[in-house]
Design a protein around this motif. Sequence first.
Motif, short mmCIF file in Angstrom:
data_model
loop_
_atom_site.label_atom_id
_atom_site.label_comp_id
_atom_site.label_asym_id
_atom_site.label_seq_id
_atom_site.Cartn_x
_atom_site.Cartn_y
_atom_site.Cartn_z
N ARG A 64 36.69 82.01 -53.24
CA ARG A 64 35.44 81.29 -52.96
C ARG A 64 34.99 80.59 -54.22
NH1 ARG A 64 33.01 83.70 -48.28
NH2 ARG A 64 31.11 82.48 -48.49
N VAL A 65 34.42 79.41 -54.02
CA VAL A 65 33.80 78.69 -55.13
C VAL A 65 32.52 79.44 -55.51
CG1 VAL A 65 32.60 76.55 -55.74
CG2 VAL A 65 34.73 76.46 -54.43
N ALA A 103 29.03 78.85 -57.52
CA ALA A 103 28.15 77.87 -58.20
C ALA A 103 27.06 78.65 -58.91
CB ALA A 103 27.61 76.88 -57.17
N GLY A 104 25.83 78.66 -58.37
CA GLY A 104 24.76 79.43 -59.00
C GLY A 104 24.79 80.90 -58.65
N GLY A 105 25.51 81.23 -57.60
CA GLY A 105 25.66 82.63 -57.19
C GLY A 105 24.46 83.21 -56.46
N HIS A 106 23.45 82.38 -56.19
CA HIS A 106 22.22 82.92 -55.61
C HIS A 106 22.24 83.05 -54.09
CE1 HIS A 106 20.50 83.37 -59.46
NE2 HIS A 106 19.33 83.71 -58.95
N SER A 107 23.30 82.63 -53.47
CA SER A 107 23.51 82.95 -52.06
C SER A 107 24.78 83.79 -51.92
CB SER A 107 23.65 81.68 -51.21
OG SER A 107 22.42 81.02 -51.13
N LEU A 108 25.81 83.42 -52.67
CA LEU A 108 27.09 84.12 -52.54
C LEU A 108 27.01 85.57 -53.00
CD1 LEU A 108 30.07 84.05 -51.84
CD2 LEU A 108 30.55 83.06 -54.09
N HIS A 135 18.27 73.35 -58.86
CA HIS A 135 17.01 72.97 -58.21
C HIS A 135 15.99 72.55 -59.28
CE1 HIS A 135 19.15 74.95 -55.10
NE2 HIS A 135 18.71 76.18 -55.31
N GLY A 182 12.43 79.14 -53.47
CA GLY A 182 12.40 80.47 -54.09
C GLY A 182 11.42 80.61 -55.24
N GLY A 191 20.28 78.26 -58.93
CA GLY A 191 20.81 77.74 -57.67
C GLY A 191 21.07 76.24 -57.76
N THR A 192 22.06 75.76 -57.01
CA THR A 192 22.48 74.36 -57.11
C THR A 192 22.39 73.63 -55.77
OG1 THR A 192 24.80 74.83 -56.57
CG2 THR A 192 24.15 75.04 -58.90
N ASP A 202 16.03 74.60 -47.56
CA ASP A 202 15.18 73.40 -47.60
C ASP A 202 15.95 72.08 -47.60
OD1 ASP A 202 12.36 74.52 -47.97
OD2 ASP A 202 13.49 75.60 -49.50
N ILE A 252 32.44 70.36 -52.84
CA ILE A 252 31.46 69.27 -52.89
C ILE A 252 31.35 68.84 -54.35
CG2 ILE A 252 29.05 68.60 -52.54
CD1 ILE A 252 28.81 70.85 -50.49
N GLY A 259 10.37 82.51 -49.86
CA GLY A 259 10.11 81.08 -49.94
C GLY A 259 10.96 80.26 -48.99
N PHE A 260 11.96 80.87 -48.34
CA PHE A 260 12.77 80.15 -47.35
C PHE A 260 11.86 79.56 -46.28
CE2 PHE A 260 16.56 82.53 -48.85
CZ PHE A 260 17.48 81.49 -48.86
C1 FAD Z 1 15.32 85.34 -53.80
C2 FAD Z 1 15.89 84.07 -53.27
C3 FAD Z 1 15.04 83.13 -52.72
C4 FAD Z 1 15.56 81.94 -52.23
N1 FAD Z 1 14.68 81.04 -51.66
C5 FAD Z 1 15.17 79.88 -51.17
C6 FAD Z 1 14.29 78.91 -50.59
O1 FAD Z 1 13.08 79.06 -50.55
N2 FAD Z 1 14.85 77.78 -50.10
C7 FAD Z 1 16.20 77.53 -50.15
O2 FAD Z 1 16.66 76.49 -49.69
N3 FAD Z 1 17.05 78.41 -50.72
C8 FAD Z 1 16.57 79.57 -51.22
N4 FAD Z 1 17.42 80.47 -51.80
C9 FAD Z 1 18.87 80.13 -51.88
C10 FAD Z 1 19.14 79.35 -53.15
O3 FAD Z 1 18.64 78.04 -53.03
C11 FAD Z 1 20.62 79.29 -53.50
O4 FAD Z 1 20.69 78.94 -54.83
C12 FAD Z 1 21.46 78.29 -52.73
O5 FAD Z 1 21.36 78.47 -51.36
C13 FAD Z 1 22.92 78.45 -53.07
O6 FAD Z 1 23.21 77.79 -54.25
P1 FAD Z 1 24.09 78.46 -55.35
O7 FAD Z 1 24.35 77.40 -56.36
O8 FAD Z 1 23.44 79.68 -55.82
O9 FAD Z 1 25.47 78.74 -54.55
P2 FAD Z 1 26.41 80.03 -54.53
O10 FAD Z 1 25.64 81.22 -54.16
O11 FAD Z 1 27.22 80.09 -55.77
O12 FAD Z 1 27.39 79.59 -53.34
C14 FAD Z 1 26.94 79.56 -52.00
C15 FAD Z 1 28.11 79.16 -51.09
O13 FAD Z 1 28.45 77.81 -51.31
C16 FAD Z 1 29.82 77.70 -51.76
N5 FAD Z 1 29.79 76.64 -52.78
C17 FAD Z 1 29.01 76.59 -53.87
N6 FAD Z 1 29.17 75.43 -54.51
C18 FAD Z 1 30.09 74.73 -53.81
C19 FAD Z 1 30.66 73.43 -53.98
N7 FAD Z 1 30.32 72.62 -54.99
N8 FAD Z 1 31.58 73.02 -53.07
C20 FAD Z 1 31.92 73.83 -52.03
N9 FAD Z 1 31.41 75.06 -51.82
C21 FAD Z 1 30.50 75.50 -52.71
C22 FAD Z 1 30.18 79.07 -52.27
O14 FAD Z 1 31.56 79.30 -52.20
C23 FAD Z 1 29.39 79.97 -51.35
O15 FAD Z 1 30.07 80.11 -50.12
C24 FAD Z 1 16.94 81.67 -52.30
C25 FAD Z 1 17.80 82.61 -52.89
C26 FAD Z 1 17.29 83.79 -53.38
C27 FAD Z 1 18.23 84.78 -54.01
#
Ligand code: FAD
Length: 293
Positions: free
Chosen positions: A29-30, A32-37, A81, A105, A113-114, A127, A170, A195-196
């Motif tokens: 898995r890719v 990125a910010g790790g905040h969903s994965l 973000h 968030g 997060g990205t 969002d 992406i 905040g979602f």
């Molecule tokens: C406490 C909390 C509150 C939050 N509140 C909100 C909110 O209010 N609104 C909102 O929209 N989000 C919210 N989020 C989610 C946040 O925005 C995440 O940062 C975002 O959803 C995922 O971005 P990431 O960079 O962390 O991705 P990651 O967690 O690193 O990756 C998420 C997924 O995307 C894939 N991926 C990542 N980058 C790429 C790429 N470039 N190409 C292909 N695949 C890729 C990964 O493999 C994984 O499957 C919240 C998260 C937390 C933990």
Amino acid sequence: MIPASFDYVRPQSLEDALAQLREHGEDARVLAGGHSLLPVMKARLADPGVLIDVAGLEDLSGISESEGSEGGVRIGAMTTHAEIEASSLVRGKCYSLVEAAGAIGDVQVRNRGTLGGSLAHADPAADYPAVVLAAGAEITVVGADGERVIGADDFFTGAYETALRAGEIITSVRIRASAVRGSSAYLKAAQQASGFAVCGVAARLALDGNGVVASIRVGVTGVAATAYRATSVENALMGSAPSAESIRKAAAGAGEGVDALDDFYAGADFRRHLAGVYTARAIGKAWIRATGK
Ligand SMILES: Cc1cc2nc3c(=O)[nH]c(=O)nc-3n(C[C@H](O)[C@H](O)[C@H](O)COP(=O)(O)OP(=O)(O)OC[C@H]3O[C@@H](n4cnc5c(N)ncnc54)[C@H](O)[C@@H]3O)c2cc1C
């Protein structure tokens, strides 16, 4: 909770990242910010054997004027973000994206997060999907077969599902600039803790010299399993000189006939109701910005 063990690799180039994805296939898995994965991995809902960290890859970073005559903006997938929220370039081209980024968030999430991670994750309550739909954004991805561009309308295919193919990354998102007499807005009813969006609406419109709507797009997130465009609302307002009353009347259709989510945060009827209310507010705000009233 602690995730299952995994290997971590940090490729030095996009080609290297794609090669790693090819080598490890479905086990990779890719990252990125790790905040969903990472939350998903900690909950043991996913257990990839290899995380490919794309932080630092130049092709995925930066905010710049996009090439071409329309004067849009190109935003690298790894843009956080917080960087989007702080960007005067993005603010000038697509106000609603800045508003959405600032409403995600908390500070920690916004700093890590990205944009690309959020779009790829395709959380029904995220969002950005509403904003990229309203903006008619183009999402550039690259994989073993080279680069392709996916329109936002075709990108979200279901809850946590997108048009991304296995092994694709992406790289950037391109958004055209708002028209001279145009603007956009994003508003949401947020879950109190995370905040979602329980309901988030982005509206983008352009007016001609007589104040008539020359183009309008409305994106709704948080209401259904997949973000959607409120096309009945768009059609009702297109070609008209809007008023507060006509906007409210048209916006009432934003949740009609939608198979709305029904959960702990909000029932389906309430979500459909919110869709109408927030659509009216978002269009109203974009309209006021466009007219300068
Ligand atoms: C406490 C909390 C509150 C939050 N509140 C909100 C909110 O209010 N609104 C909102 O929209 N989000 C919210 N989020 C989610 C946040 O925005 C995440 O940062 C975002 O959803 C995922 O971005 P990431 O960079 O962390 O991705 P990651 O967690 O690193 O990756 C998420 C997924 O995307 C894939 N991926 C990542 N980058 C790429 C790429 N470039 N190409 C292909 N695949 C890729 C990964 O493999 C994984 O499957 C919240 C998260 C937390 C933990």
